[in-house]
Design a protein around this motif. Structure first.
Motif, PDB file in Angstrom:
ATOM      1  N   PRO A  16       0.803  -1.231   0.000  1.00  0.00           N
ATOM      2  CA  PRO A  16       0.000   0.000   0.000  1.00  0.00           C
ATOM      3  C   PRO A  16       0.826   1.266   0.000  1.00  0.00           C
ATOM      4  O   PRO A  16       0.395   2.290  -0.538  1.00  0.00           O
ATOM      5  CB  PRO A  16      -0.836  -0.124   1.284  1.00  0.00           C
ATOM      6  CG  PRO A  16      -0.067  -1.058   2.155  1.00  0.00           C
ATOM      7  CD  PRO A  16       0.595  -2.032   1.229  1.00  0.00           C
ATOM      8  N   THR A  17       2.036   1.228   0.584  1.00  0.00           N
ATOM      9  CA  THR A  17       2.842   2.458   0.627  1.00  0.00           C
ATOM     10  C   THR A  17       3.518   2.748  -0.702  1.00  0.00           C
ATOM     11  O   THR A  17       4.116   3.818  -0.868  1.00  0.00           O
ATOM     12  CB  THR A  17       3.916   2.385   1.734  1.00  0.00           C
ATOM     13  OG1 THR A  17       4.878   1.373   1.397  1.00  0.00           O
ATOM     14  CG2 THR A  17       3.289   2.048   3.078  1.00  0.00           C
ATOM     15  N   LEU A  67      10.240  -7.826   6.191  1.00  0.00           N
ATOM     16  CA  LEU A  67       9.861  -7.941   4.780  1.00  0.00           C
ATOM     17  C   LEU A  67       8.340  -8.061   4.635  1.00  0.00           C
ATOM     18  O   LEU A  67       7.739  -7.403   3.768  1.00  0.00           O
ATOM     19  CB  LEU A  67      10.543  -9.157   4.156  1.00  0.00           C
ATOM     20  CG  LEU A  67      10.193  -9.438   2.694  1.00  0.00           C
ATOM     21  CD1 LEU A  67      10.589  -8.259   1.811  1.00  0.00           C
ATOM     22  CD2 LEU A  67      10.868 -10.723   2.223  1.00  0.00           C
ATOM     23  N   VAL A  68       7.716  -8.875   5.484  1.00  0.00           N
ATOM     24  CA  VAL A  68       6.265  -9.058   5.404  1.00  0.00           C
ATOM     25  C   VAL A  68       5.546  -7.745   5.697  1.00  0.00           C
ATOM     26  O   VAL A  68       4.590  -7.377   4.997  1.00  0.00           O
ATOM     27  CB  VAL A  68       5.798 -10.160   6.381  1.00  0.00           C
ATOM     28  CG1 VAL A  68       4.268 -10.231   6.423  1.00  0.00           C
ATOM     29  CG2 VAL A  68       6.370 -11.505   5.960  1.00  0.00           C
ATOM     30  N   TYR A  69       6.027  -7.015   6.716  1.00  0.00           N
ATOM     31  CA  TYR A  69       5.376  -5.725   7.006  1.00  0.00           C
ATOM     32  C   TYR A  69       5.567  -4.757   5.842  1.00  0.00           C
ATOM     33  O   TYR A  69       4.656  -3.993   5.509  1.00  0.00           O
ATOM     34  CB  TYR A  69       5.905  -5.100   8.292  1.00  0.00           C
ATOM     35  CG  TYR A  69       5.152  -3.818   8.606  1.00  0.00           C
ATOM     36  CD1 TYR A  69       3.956  -3.862   9.305  1.00  0.00           C
ATOM     37  CD2 TYR A  69       5.597  -2.578   8.141  1.00  0.00           C
ATOM     38  CE1 TYR A  69       3.227  -2.705   9.549  1.00  0.00           C
ATOM     39  CE2 TYR A  69       4.877  -1.430   8.373  1.00  0.00           C
ATOM     40  CZ  TYR A  69       3.693  -1.498   9.084  1.00  0.00           C
ATOM     41  OH  TYR A  69       2.957  -0.351   9.307  1.00  0.00           O
ATOM     42  N   ALA A  70       6.731  -4.780   5.227  1.00  0.00           N
ATOM     43  CA  ALA A  70       6.969  -3.880   4.084  1.00  0.00           C
ATOM     44  C   ALA A  70       5.981  -4.153   2.955  1.00  0.00           C
ATOM     45  O   ALA A  70       5.572  -3.237   2.241  1.00  0.00           O
ATOM     46  CB  ALA A  70       8.398  -4.040   3.581  1.00  0.00           C
ATOM     47  N   LEU A  71       5.562  -5.407   2.807  1.00  0.00           N
ATOM     48  CA  LEU A  71       4.619  -5.767   1.753  1.00  0.00           C
ATOM     49  C   LEU A  71       3.176  -5.431   2.113  1.00  0.00           C
ATOM     50  O   LEU A  71       2.358  -5.166   1.234  1.00  0.00           O
ATOM     51  CB  LEU A  71       4.723  -7.268   1.441  1.00  0.00           C
ATOM     52  CG  LEU A  71       6.078  -7.765   0.933  1.00  0.00           C
ATOM     53  CD1 LEU A  71       6.036  -9.271   0.742  1.00  0.00           C
ATOM     54  CD2 LEU A  71       6.473  -7.067  -0.353  1.00  0.00           C
ATOM     55  N   LEU A  72       2.845  -5.442   3.426  1.00  0.00           N
ATOM     56  CA  LEU A  72       1.446  -5.335   3.842  1.00  0.00           C
ATOM     57  C   LEU A  72       1.131  -4.106   4.682  1.00  0.00           C
ATOM     58  O   LEU A  72      -0.035  -3.710   4.773  1.00  0.00           O
ATOM     59  CB  LEU A  72       1.046  -6.584   4.649  1.00  0.00           C
ATOM     60  CG  LEU A  72       1.244  -7.947   3.980  1.00  0.00           C
ATOM     61  CD1 LEU A  72       0.881  -9.064   4.949  1.00  0.00           C
ATOM     62  CD2 LEU A  72       0.420  -8.041   2.705  1.00  0.00           C
ATOM     63  N   THR A 333       8.851   5.413   1.530  1.00  0.00           N
ATOM     64  CA  THR A 333       7.970   4.250   1.477  1.00  0.00           C
ATOM     65  C   THR A 333       8.654   3.068   2.173  1.00  0.00           C
ATOM     66  O   THR A 333       9.792   3.174   2.640  1.00  0.00           O
ATOM     67  CB  THR A 333       7.646   3.837   0.028  1.00  0.00           C
ATOM     68  OG1 THR A 333       8.832   3.312  -0.572  1.00  0.00           O
ATOM     69  CG2 THR A 333       7.146   5.032  -0.792  1.00  0.00           C
ATOM     70  N   GLN A 334       7.954   1.925   2.170  1.00  0.00           N
ATOM     71  CA  GLN A 334       8.512   0.724   2.771  1.00  0.00           C
ATOM     72  C   GLN A 334       9.615   0.091   1.923  1.00  0.00           C
ATOM     73  O   GLN A 334      10.193  -0.920   2.321  1.00  0.00           O
ATOM     74  CB  GLN A 334       7.393  -0.291   3.013  1.00  0.00           C
ATOM     75  CG  GLN A 334       6.555  -0.007   4.256  1.00  0.00           C
ATOM     76  CD  GLN A 334       7.370  -0.129   5.530  1.00  0.00           C
ATOM     77  OE1 GLN A 334       8.218  -0.994   5.672  1.00  0.00           O
ATOM     78  NE2 GLN A 334       7.105   0.766   6.486  1.00  0.00           N
TER      79      GLN A 334
END
Length: 551
Positions: A16-17, A67-72, A333-334
């Motif tokens: 989303p970011t 990594l997972v947080y960066a995606l979600l 961004t992430q």
């Protein structure tokens, strides 16, 4: 000219970011990711020692969860790994479950750690499915402040034996046991270790105070490794960390042996992980960025923990220090977090032998400085001046954390918060908004639910019968009544009956459509509609009441 990456058809919940990504953001994101990595990688390794876990577990927590947080995740600059609070609760949970206490070899506790992290992620995902984000955020800041004071004091004291030359870790055993361990350590002080500890602490504090953009943790780690490699520190009795294996973490399965004992701690960690993440995400959000969605943060943080668990990571949450470094370095961004992940992978693959030269005292100094900042006495004093209730909640939670333990402190703090919230919403909020002849209009300022329906009904009767001159009709503005239950409908029917016995006719106005559809299933509401006592506007209700009185 501003250039934007082409729009993709990816799902809205993915990356989303990255929406509307601009090519000129690439350099700030790379710089931000490297800057955050210089803080978060050594810091996470240090936090692993709080839970008496191998330092590489902290390093692994900088890879998949991030990594997972960066995606979600929805926060543009938040960096998600472990934090001092989460690491301390992890240590307390493992010790309380008999895991760490029974394992002389820290590796023996890793199966239980996988299960604990998995439970934390599962709890967060269940909360996401139930859309409990806003509910969890009702936990007061006083509870969080008190818990952080308890965590800070417990961990700071627990690091003292390592700063004095002992190799054991007692942070997870509570404040009192940590004090006892400090007393025992005084009999076997290693003065070279003390000198290294004091120097590391002074360097961290000075850099933090006068050069906040300089990654003090990275510098202290590098100096500690160089001193270990090229001087006689180890010969002088300065202990090093256990050897760090090189390579990427392999998949692991949870050990369900201690499942019942781990559940209470997992619940406490999940609550604090979400509260910390939400607080960091909101604290670093710029006004031009999208609002933080509590439920999206539950989903992203929960997924990060579930996936990370199978690769032996600690429970993860948003950390303020590395997030602030990330943002201050210009991260947009992430993508910056993905850069940090790449850096952590390179460290894990190639720098294991180098990291193995790190003195234990260096990591202990990093933890000591980090958690000392949690003991925010000036904030406690400020709250004492502004709100005595918040002050006492924070103080009680802190004292319970120091005496009975951190898990009971979380439980009692949550219960105290919920009691205060229930007390607040149970106080009726009624406003007289208009009067026409012998009819009065009353606005229901809070929605009704099972626990406050009866109290509001009593308050409405008291308000109606206290009017001078007396009234013979009451128009109740129920705009806030979005959801009705059988209990609420029964309470309204009882209110109608009691007012009728007092010679006052009840009218309802502005009942939402969804609530009306449910209310129509009851004979009582049908009779109200047939009698012309349900209206779309308050003015219509007052007019109908006046017309009925004229007849």
């Amino acid at each position: 000219m501003t250039s934007t990456a082409p729009a993709s058809r990816r799902p809205r919940w993915l990356l989303p970011t990255f929406a509307g990504y601009r090519r000129e953001w690439l350099t700030p994101d790379i710089v931000g990711g490297l800057s955050a990595g210089a803080v978060v990688v050594p810091q996470a390794m240090a936090y692993a020692t709080i839970a008496n876990l191998p330092v590489q577990i902290g390093l692994y927590t900088c890879i998949l969860p991030m990594l997972v947080y960066a995606l979600l995740g929805g926060s543009r600059a938040m960096s998600v790994s472990t934090t001092s609070t989460i690491a301390t609760l992890t240590a307390t949970t493992l010790v309380s479950a008999g895991v760490a206490a029974a394992a002389d070899d820290p590796d023996a506790a890793l199966g239980s750690l996988v299960l604990l992290t998995l439970l934390v992620g599962a709890i967060l995902l269940i909360a996401w499915l139930l859309r409990l984000g806003s509910l969890v955020e009702n936990i007061s800041g006083a509870t969080v402040l008190g818990l952080k004071i308890g965590v800070g004091a417990t961990v700071a004291v627990g690091q003292l034996p390592k700063l004095l030359g002992e190799t054991g870790n007692v942070s997870g055993e509570g404040f009192v046991n940590s004090l006892v361990a400090v007393g025992a350590a005084l009999d076997s002080v290693n003065w070279p270790t003390v000198a290294l500890s004091v120097g590391s602490i002074l360097a961290l504090v000075v850099l933090q105070r006068f050069a906040p953009r300089v990654p003090g943790t990275l510098i202290v780690v590098m100096v500690g490794i160089l001193l270990s490699a090229f001087t006689g520190l180890t010969a002088a009795g300065v202990a090093l960390i256990d050897p760090v294996p090189s390579g990427f973490p392999l998949p692991s399965l949870p050990d369900f042996t201690h499942l019942p004992e781990l559940i209470p701690g997992a619940l406490a960690i999940a609550i604090m992980a979400f509260l910390e993440s939400a607080a960091v995400a909101r604290g670093i959000r710029k006004a031009t960025e999208p609002q933080v969605d509590s439920n999206q943060e539950l989903f992203a943080t929960g997924a990060a923990n579930v996936i990370g668990a199978f690769f032996t990571t600690m429970p993860a949450a948003g950390g303020f220090s590395q997030s602030a470094v990330n943002q201050n370095a210009g991260a947009k961004t992430q993508l910056s977090t993905i850069v940090t992940v790449v850096l952590a992978i390179l460290v894990a693959l190639f720098l294991g032998p180098v990291l193995s030269l790190l003195p234990q005292a260096t990591l202990a100094a990093m933890v000591f400085v980090a958690v000392a900042g949690l003991i925010n006495i000036p904030e406690l004093v400020r709250w004492a001046r502004i709100s005595r209730i918040d002050f006492w909640i924070a103080l009680v939670v802190a004292l319970i954390g120091l005496s009975a333990g951190l898990l009971p402190a979380v439980a009692i703090g949550v219960v105290m918060t919920l009691v205060l919230v229930l007390r607040e919403v149970n106080i009726p909020k009624l406003d007289i908004i208009d009067r026409e002849g012998d009819a009065v209009a009353v606005h229901l300022g809070r929605g009704l639910y099972t626990a406050n329906a009866a109290e509001n009904a009593r308050a409405i009767v008291a308000l109606a019968t206290s009017q001078a001159p007396p009234v013979d009709a009451l128009v109740l503005d129920v705009e806030r009544l979005d959801i009705v239950t059988v209990t609420i409908l029964d309470a309204l029917e009882g209110l109608d009956r009691e007012l009728a016995q007092l010679g006052i006719v009840l009218y309802l106005a502005r009942l939402p459509e969804k609530a009306t559809a449910i209310a129509r299933k009851t004979p009582w509401f049908e009779s109200l509609e047939q009698g012309g006592r349900v209206h779309a506007a308050v003015d219509e209700g007052l007019a109908a009441a006046s017309a009925a009185a004229a007849r």
